[in-house]
Design an enzyme around this catalytic site. Structure first.
Site, PDB file in Angstrom:
ATOM      1  N   HIS A 247       6.551 -12.336  -0.161  1.00 37.47           N
ATOM      2  CA  HIS A 247       6.555 -13.128  -1.402  1.00 37.47           C
ATOM      3  C   HIS A 247       7.688 -12.634  -2.306  1.00 37.47           C
ATOM      4  O   HIS A 247       8.329 -11.624  -2.050  1.00 37.47           O
ATOM      5  CB  HIS A 247       5.188 -13.076  -2.121  1.00 37.47           C
TER       6      HIS A 247
ATOM      7  N   CYS B  80      10.587  -7.021  -8.072  1.00 37.65           N
ATOM      8  CA  CYS B  80       9.719  -8.003  -7.418  1.00 37.65           C
ATOM      9  C   CYS B  80      10.354  -9.394  -7.377  1.00 37.65           C
ATOM     10  O   CYS B  80       9.805 -10.314  -6.764  1.00 37.65           O
ATOM     11  CB  CYS B  80       8.369  -8.084  -8.123  1.00 37.65           C
TER      12      CYS B  80
ATOM     13  N   HIS C   3      10.104  -9.670  -0.786  1.00 33.99           N
ATOM     14  CA  HIS C   3       9.618  -8.463  -0.116  1.00 33.99           C
ATOM     15  C   HIS C   3       8.274  -8.817   0.529  1.00 33.99           C
ATOM     16  O   HIS C   3       8.071  -9.977   0.868  1.00 33.99           O
ATOM     17  CB  HIS C   3       9.527  -7.303  -1.120  1.00 33.99           C
TER      18      HIS C   3
ATOM     19  N   HIS D 299       3.826  -7.539   1.605  1.00 31.65           N
ATOM     20  CA  HIS D 299       2.678  -6.636   1.459  1.00 31.65           C
ATOM     21  C   HIS D 299       1.687  -6.848   2.598  1.00 31.65           C
ATOM     22  O   HIS D 299       1.622  -7.918   3.198  1.00 31.65           O
ATOM     23  CB  HIS D 299       1.928  -6.900   0.142  1.00 31.65           C
TER      24      HIS D 299
ATOM     25  N   ASP E  77      -1.657 -15.431   6.350  1.00 34.99           N
ATOM     26  CA  ASP E  77      -1.307 -14.300   7.219  1.00 34.99           C
ATOM     27  C   ASP E  77      -0.021 -14.572   7.999  1.00 34.99           C
ATOM     28  O   ASP E  77       0.124 -15.625   8.633  1.00 34.99           O
ATOM     29  CB  ASP E  77      -2.452 -14.020   8.196  1.00 34.99           C
ATOM     30  N   HIS E  78       0.879 -13.599   7.965  1.00 33.66           N
ATOM     31  CA  HIS E  78       2.185 -13.721   8.627  1.00 33.66           C
ATOM     32  C   HIS E  78       2.944 -14.959   8.145  1.00 33.66           C
ATOM     33  O   HIS E  78       3.574 -15.666   8.911  1.00 33.66           O
ATOM     34  CB  HIS E  78       2.032 -13.697  10.158  1.00 33.66           C
TER      35      HIS E  78
ATOM     36  N   GLU F 281      -2.945  -5.671  -3.750  1.00 32.29           N
ATOM     37  CA  GLU F 281      -1.551  -5.908  -3.377  1.00 32.29           C
ATOM     38  C   GLU F 281      -0.949  -4.639  -2.785  1.00 32.29           C
ATOM     39  O   GLU F 281      -0.179  -4.679  -1.824  1.00 32.29           O
ATOM     40  CB  GLU F 281      -0.764  -6.342  -4.609  1.00 32.29           C
TER      41      GLU F 281
END
Lengths: 136, 136, 136, 136, 136, 136
Positions: B21, B36, B40, B42, B80-81, B126
């Site tokens: 994100h 941010c 990047h 998480h 996810d992914h 996060e």
């Protein structure tokens, strides 16, 4: 009333017990319980939350030594290194779900919290992904 | 009403998803978002808390298998992914903050909790130091 | 009022500080405090929970950079790598229990949360088994 | 030789960075990488292990402040809050697997460990279930 | 030889299984096993470490999907949600200690690691305080 | 020789102690130790690794009860709820670094491992980010 109130401190004490259990009910098909119908086991993590006002001299909500002793007597001696299926009479006719084990722990502790503190919450982690909480 | 009530058991199910994100809003200077603002990622840990009364035969607040399926469909398959910046239409005009991802997950789940249980809380970690919670 | 309300997002920020402390009160026998009467120390984990509504442009409940700065100034600079027994004036006449350190942190932060957010809870882990929470 | 030797102390320093990545190689079918072929991200936990003999006066294997500075410069500034796919030149022609990121970190650090200590191991956690280690 | 070698990457995959067990041997007094002589259970955490050289195109030491499949077949299907005391033939005449379960897992996996990688270590956590490792 | 050998099982036992310490040496400037020159404290996590062959009847590398007793006597009674600066004679002229505390624990345990097992490693976590290991 059981909601968050001003002036209280909430103290949480954590212990771990290892027990075997299985999911079974005479009127429920085993398929409902999936692989949990087979006897297996967990390292259950139990957190007991009590609340009260801080004692002006000791700085305690509750004497932790006393709380630990109660938890040893009411939780650990009943459940640690036990087969819940055969060793704990409470579960003779009650399904050994995390939900019911959590309620059982609440009932074991109720009325036994020392120093005038109040039992607020019992939290039971069955695995690192599943936990249940009960507030009475 | 959303406060803690007597007789309920609260069940929390945890899952982890990995996503990219960045923080961006057309009317906000990138400097507000600091590092941010750069794309990047998480390992987000999501905890879904539902509450209800324990079923007398199954011992469940909710059938965990069904809850997992809902979470797979409504959360994992969406996030996810994924690159939230380009893959999730909801965030086309909404900043991809942890707060907004948490609210998004709530909206995804609302009305889909099985067995008559109630969605109570969505918690999103996060990092190991930052988490947000939303109660609707 | 301090209970869970609709529409709020709760943000929790975690920090760790290392400090020495001992349990002492002039009118309390050392035996009450057991081994904690001796000067020892902990890696205290502090979690600060603030709540507010999400800003429509930044997506934030609170600017995390500002919150971190406040926590550095009001918590870390006071307690990290300190001997609470001699270095923190607040505890000159107050027992250095986890309960009182938690209340101290609350008082340090109160009125200093940025961006119109509200201080909701301070949680202090003394060890991996003991934690206290305070809601004001 | 890189095996465990007598008289050494091994010191491990842990840091966390958040980065986006995807698995891609021009001669490999995306199906080999599964969902990892899509840009996503992680909170990578990196542990750097150095070894040496304890300095008789400082008691240190290595000055932790210096080690942290090197890790900030050689790891964090390169990878934290980055999109490895576009922001890190090393990975222009090298697959961004955990294995290769771990080797990249080793190469970044090699020859830069202060105080005569020796780089012994780099460990990289991609998720809580997967980690890789490299000893040079 | 089983020591740390240059040029290898070590990959560790973690899984969790829940099982019941008890400590029993016909020629050993139950008192030797203490409370572990009673049937109880654990969330066992197993970590499998394999090592190999990184494939130049995939960037993998081993295809994680294949490794997971092997671990599901050789570990999880044998031990997860089982009563080791009655469900696992290997332990008919072998004490169900963590040590022996760890060796059992090693023997299950040996010769089945995909992609030319080598089985290096099996690590088994019985509780958060006790773990055993086996290198063959 | 201290490297990994075939046929051994390695058993790791973890305990936590809380202690105060400070970094000081008469010939070293306080600035070298930074904020650690001030008396502070930690929850130190100690892991003791022993190795040996599995006993064919008990299934143990070492009787865990005996190992726990040794650790209580040699580690906990010396360091838990102590001020290392004044309560532990060994550190009268030795800097109280994690490195030296780790070596101290090794020396305390050496020659006292029960059941013919061998002391292999002492690992000491000072914080969640820093740990040291010693193999003798």
């Amino acid at each position: 009333m059981n909601q968050i109130e001003k002036g209280f401190v909430y103290l949480r004490r954590r212990m771990v017990f290892s027990a075997a259990h299985r999911m079974f009910h005479p009127e429920v098909d085993d398929a409902v319980f999936g692989k949990c119908a087979n006897l297996h086991g967990h390292n259950y993590v139990v957190e007991v939350v009590v609340r009260g006002r801080v004692h002006p001299q000791t700085g305690f909500v509750v004497d932790l030594k006393k709380l630990k002793d109660i938890m040893e007597e009411k939780i650990m001696s009943q459940l640690d290194h036990k087969n819940i299926d055969t060793d704990v009479p409470y579960f003779k006719n009650i399904v050994q779900s995390a939900e019911n084990i959590c309620i059982f722990i609440w009932q074991q502790l109720e009325g036994h919290i020392p120093d005038g503190a109040e039992l607020f919450c019992v939290r039971l982690h069955e695995t690192e992904n599943n936990l249940v909480e009960y507030y009475g």
